[in-house]
Design a protein around this motif. Structure first.
Motif, PDB file in Angstrom:
ATOM      1  N   GLY A 118      23.098  -9.933  47.202  1.00 48.80           N
ATOM      2  CA  GLY A 118      22.488 -10.622  48.318  1.00 48.80           C
ATOM      3  C   GLY A 118      21.044 -10.998  48.048  1.00 48.80           C
ATOM      4  N   LYS A 119      20.358 -11.414  49.098  1.00 47.49           N
ATOM      5  CA  LYS A 119      18.959 -11.826  48.991  1.00 47.49           C
ATOM      6  C   LYS A 119      18.030 -10.617  49.003  1.00 47.49           C
ATOM      7  CE  LYS A 119      19.596 -16.400  51.066  1.00 47.49           C
ATOM      8  NZ  LYS A 119      19.157 -17.335  52.135  1.00 47.49           N
ATOM      9  N   PHE A 120      16.774 -10.869  48.682  1.00 50.78           N
ATOM     10  CA  PHE A 120      15.751  -9.834  48.675  1.00 50.78           C
ATOM     11  C   PHE A 120      15.132  -9.669  50.059  1.00 50.78           C
ATOM     12  CE2 PHE A 120      15.794 -11.231  44.250  1.00 50.78           C
ATOM     13  CZ  PHE A 120      15.636 -10.034  43.538  1.00 50.78           C
ATOM     14  N   GLY A 121      14.625  -8.491  50.315  1.00 53.10           N
ATOM     15  CA  GLY A 121      13.723  -8.235  51.430  1.00 53.10           C
ATOM     16  C   GLY A 121      12.328  -8.024  50.878  1.00 53.10           C
ATOM     17  N   LEU A 122      11.327  -8.591  51.543  1.00 56.25           N
ATOM     18  CA  LEU A 122       9.949  -8.566  51.067  1.00 56.25           C
ATOM     19  C   LEU A 122       9.067  -7.848  52.080  1.00 56.25           C
ATOM     20  CD1 LEU A 122       7.839  -9.661  48.961  1.00 56.25           C
ATOM     21  CD2 LEU A 122       7.724 -11.737  50.352  1.00 56.25           C
ATOM     22  N   VAL A 123       8.203  -6.956  51.581  1.00 52.16           N
ATOM     23  CA  VAL A 123       7.265  -6.209  52.438  1.00 52.16           C
ATOM     24  C   VAL A 123       5.844  -6.474  51.966  1.00 52.16           C
ATOM     25  CG1 VAL A 123       6.508  -3.934  53.228  1.00 52.16           C
ATOM     26  CG2 VAL A 123       8.955  -4.393  52.915  1.00 52.16           C
ATOM     27  N   LEU A 148       9.412  -5.547  46.785  1.00 51.13           N
ATOM     28  CA  LEU A 148      10.587  -6.408  46.752  1.00 51.13           C
ATOM     29  C   LEU A 148      11.821  -5.507  46.688  1.00 51.13           C
ATOM     30  CD1 LEU A 148      11.006  -9.489  46.735  1.00 51.13           C
ATOM     31  CD2 LEU A 148      11.092  -9.383  44.238  1.00 51.13           C
ATOM     32  N   LEU A 149      12.633  -5.561  47.732  1.00 46.51           N
ATOM     33  CA  LEU A 149      13.786  -4.680  47.871  1.00 46.51           C
ATOM     34  C   LEU A 149      15.083  -5.484  47.809  1.00 46.51           C
ATOM     35  CD1 LEU A 149      12.628  -2.426  50.878  1.00 46.51           C
ATOM     36  CD2 LEU A 149      12.017  -2.223  48.475  1.00 46.51           C
ATOM     37  N   ARG A 150      16.157  -4.832  47.352  1.00 41.14           N
ATOM     38  CA  ARG A 150      17.454  -5.507  47.272  1.00 41.14           C
ATOM     39  C   ARG A 150      18.576  -4.473  47.169  1.00 41.14           C
ATOM     40  NH1 ARG A 150      19.004 -10.218  42.780  1.00 41.14           N
ATOM     41  NH2 ARG A 150      20.089 -11.605  44.242  1.00 41.14           N
ATOM     42  N   ARG A 151      19.760  -4.846  47.608  1.00 39.40           N
ATOM     43  CA  ARG A 151      20.931  -4.013  47.347  1.00 39.40           C
ATOM     44  C   ARG A 151      21.164  -3.933  45.834  1.00 39.40           C
ATOM     45  NH1 ARG A 151      26.071  -5.415  51.312  1.00 39.40           N
ATOM     46  NH2 ARG A 151      25.175  -4.570  53.254  1.00 39.40           N
ATOM     47  N   PRO A 152      21.529  -2.762  45.322  1.00 39.52           N
ATOM     48  CA  PRO A 152      21.894  -2.679  43.904  1.00 39.52           C
ATOM     49  C   PRO A 152      23.309  -3.198  43.667  1.00 39.52           C
ATOM     50  CG  PRO A 152      22.112  -0.535  44.939  1.00 39.52           C
ATOM     51  CD  PRO A 152      21.543  -1.452  45.987  1.00 39.52           C
ATOM     52  N   GLU A 153      23.640  -3.436  42.417  1.00 44.21           N
ATOM     53  CA  GLU A 153      24.959  -3.982  42.085  1.00 44.21           C
ATOM     54  C   GLU A 153      26.094  -3.016  42.418  1.00 44.21           C
ATOM     55  OE1 GLU A 153      23.846  -1.373  38.796  1.00 44.21           O
ATOM     56  OE2 GLU A 153      22.764  -2.880  39.961  1.00 44.21           O
ATOM     57  N   PHE A 154      25.783  -1.710  42.502  1.00 41.92           N
ATOM     58  CA  PHE A 154      26.830  -0.725  42.799  1.00 41.92           C
ATOM     59  C   PHE A 154      26.971  -0.429  44.296  1.00 41.92           C
ATOM     60  CE2 PHE A 154      22.985   1.720  41.528  1.00 41.92           C
ATOM     61  CZ  PHE A 154      22.724   2.359  42.737  1.00 41.92           C
ATOM     62  N   TYR A 155      26.205  -1.133  45.126  1.00 43.71           N
ATOM     63  CA  TYR A 155      26.235  -0.875  46.569  1.00 43.71           C
ATOM     64  C   TYR A 155      27.650  -1.082  47.110  1.00 43.71           C
ATOM     65  CZ  TYR A 155      24.610  -0.877  51.434  1.00 43.71           C
ATOM     66  OH  TYR A 155      24.401  -0.577  52.760  1.00 43.71           O
ATOM     67  N   LEU A 188      15.008 -16.713  46.919  1.00 40.94           N
ATOM     68  CA  LEU A 188      15.990 -15.634  47.018  1.00 40.94           C
ATOM     69  C   LEU A 188      15.575 -14.562  48.021  1.00 40.94           C
ATOM     70  CD1 LEU A 188      17.116 -15.188  43.307  1.00 40.94           C
ATOM     71  CD2 LEU A 188      18.507 -15.965  45.231  1.00 40.94           C
ATOM     72  N   VAL A 189      14.457 -14.787  48.696  1.00 37.91           N
ATOM     73  CA  VAL A 189      14.027 -13.882  49.776  1.00 37.91           C
ATOM     74  C   VAL A 189      14.638 -14.359  51.078  1.00 37.91           C
ATOM     75  CG1 VAL A 189      12.046 -13.083  51.134  1.00 37.91           C
ATOM     76  CG2 VAL A 189      11.864 -13.250  48.639  1.00 37.91           C
ATOM     77  N   GLY A 190      15.192 -13.432  51.849  1.00 43.36           N
ATOM     78  CA  GLY A 190      15.798 -13.803  53.124  1.00 43.36           C
ATOM     79  C   GLY A 190      15.096 -13.241  54.334  1.00 43.36           C
TER      80      GLY A 190
END
Length: 463
Positions: free
Chosen positions: A393-398, A411-418, A299-301
């Motif tokens: 959407g997918k996750f961003g990883l740092v 591990l970052l991601r858009r929230p459901e309310f975005y 699920l990481v993009g």
């Protein structure tokens, strides 16, 4: 405190300066003021909303953080200065995030900057042994176990070169794979207006560059740099109160890990360079995000990881769980680290191309991933991040590591309310700062500075 008692946390604003050659052209306070002003403009808030701040740097005197932030205001908030080697910027963000996550504050600022000397990393304290001396001794001792034998070069590239050599000895990778990683990063960097180098070196040019160690050429190594970056972290209540649903990116999970005895007590140059530390941290972060062991990576993009040297990018792929331990070089061959592959790794160009101002690096990584998850990165944008059924959407990883040692994984991601649209950071800055690097003016500072600010301090700002 139990995990379910924590507040959710979000990056609501971020900003970055250009990363430039270290020639003493800019002061840390002025670079910090630029990055902080951009982050506040992006978030649509003033410095009065910030309740605590953490400022990261390695090469600067005590209270350099206050000197930089006092240009935005003198509000009396706690300001903590942070130094954690190359992971300094993400360490500052880790503490800002925890301040919000724990409920101590609703809005925290993390700033990082560096004004470096040209050439390889060194110490500012020649009258005492450096704290990394045992790591250097151990990696040199382990050269007896490597096919390349006794290595050469400055301490940091020698250490990571040895780690790469261990991987090559065990799994059949070659120097060409290190060159392919470096060329990939330099190709990505061409599209990044903040990058120190936008030359787009090819594999052949990387291989033909001057040798720094037995494994690494100059273009496989990150340069020293000057620069600054800033992220603002806020609670969900803060996001809704300020109408930031159209740009807030959730910090779903974040961890900071330090070394265990394996760094010294195993016959592994990879362990000396932090492989195990990175793996433990990544595994914990994915677990904290709700995934079972080994799961979640599909699920990481998009990824920004610590390619201080291309050898470290190679060994970090399996450390983060992006591939099996023996598959890192095959991942490179398949192109699963770039556009069109499974992941886009270092779309910014990574440290090797965009530069590595130690205190700013980790915060810059979070800036780039935030812009990716806002779908604003333009030519750098990773495709397909939102082409899944889950609207988040997918996750961003740092991944940001420092020898000595410490590693931060986020591990970052858009929230459901975005919900994109409306007045956002682009509108407030007047341009898309994911795709354009512009300076700030004193008029910009005036929009975000505190009601409690010093005219005397701002008279000394050089933007």
């Amino acid at each position: 405190m139990p995990q379910n008692k924590f507040q959710r946390t979000f990056i609501v604003g971020c900003g970055c300066t250009a990363f430039i050659k270290p020639r003493g052209q800019r002061t840390t306070e002025d670079m910090g003021l630029e990055a902080g002003t951009k982050a506040l403009l992006d978030a649509g808030i003033t410095y009065d909303a910030v309740q605590t701040a953490f400022v990261g740097y390695c090469y600067g005197d005590s209270t350099s953080g206050q000197r930089a932030l006092y240009g935005l205001g003198m509000t009396g908030i706690p300001i903590t200065n942070v130094n954690n080697n190359c992971s300094t910027g993400s360490t500052a963000l880790f503490h800002a995030n925890n301040a919000v996550k724990s409920g101590l504050v609703d809005c925290a600022l993390a700033l990082g900057f560096e004004r470096m000397a040209a050439g390889s990393l060194g110490t500012n304290f020649p009258d005492r042994p450096p704290p990394t001396i045992l790591f250097n001794k151990r990696t040199i001792d382990l050269e007896r176990t490597l096919a390349s034998g006794t290595n050469f070069g400055p301490g940091a590239p020698r250490m990571f070169g040895n780690a790469g050599q261990e991987y090559m000895d065990k799994f059949g990778a070659e120097v060409k794979h290190l060159a392919m990683i470096a060329a990939k990063n330099h190709a990505h960097s061409v599209n990044n207006p903040y990058s120190q180098f936008r030359n787009g070196w090819t594999v052949e040019q990387v291989l033909q560059a001057p040798k720094i160690t037995a494994q690494l050429t100059k273009f496989m190594c990150s340069p020293t740099s000057d620069g600054a970056a800033c992220c603002i972290v806020a609670s969900e209540d803060f996001v809704h109160a300020h109408g930031l649903e159209n740009q807030s990116i959730e910090i779903v999970a974040q961890g900071l890990e330090t070394d265990d005895p394996a760094a010294y007590d195993t016959e592994s140059a990879m362990e000396v360079a932090g492989y195990g530390m990175s793996k433990r941290c990544a595994d914990k972060v994915f677990k904290d995000a709700g995934f079972a062991d080994g799961e979640g990576r599909d699920l990481v993009g998009v990824v920004e990881l610590h390619d201080c040297f291309s050898a470290n990018e190679l060994i970090t792929y399996p450390a983060l769980g992006l591939c099996a331990l023996d598959e890192a070089h095959k991942m490179v061959e398949r192109g699963d680290n770039t556009y069109g592959g499974k992941y886009v790794v270092n779309p910014s160009g990574g440290l090797e191309a965009k530069g590595h101002p130690l205190g700013a690096t980790g915060l810059g990584m979070h800036f780039y991933i935030t812009m990716q998850l806002r779908n604003l990165a333009g030519p750098m944008q990773a495709p397909g991040l939102f082409d899944i059924l889950d609207k988040r959407g997918k996750f961003g990883l740092v991944h940001n590591i420092g020898i000595g040692g410490a590693v931060v994984v986020s591990l970052l991601r858009r929230p459901e309310f975005y919900k994109a649209g409306g007045i956002d950071g682009q509108a407030r800055l007047g341009y898309n700062h994911a795709q354009e690097c512009r300076p700030v003016t004193l008029a910009d500072v005036d929009k975000v500075k505190s009601k409690k600010s010093s005219k005397f301090v701002l008279q000394h700002a050089k933007l």
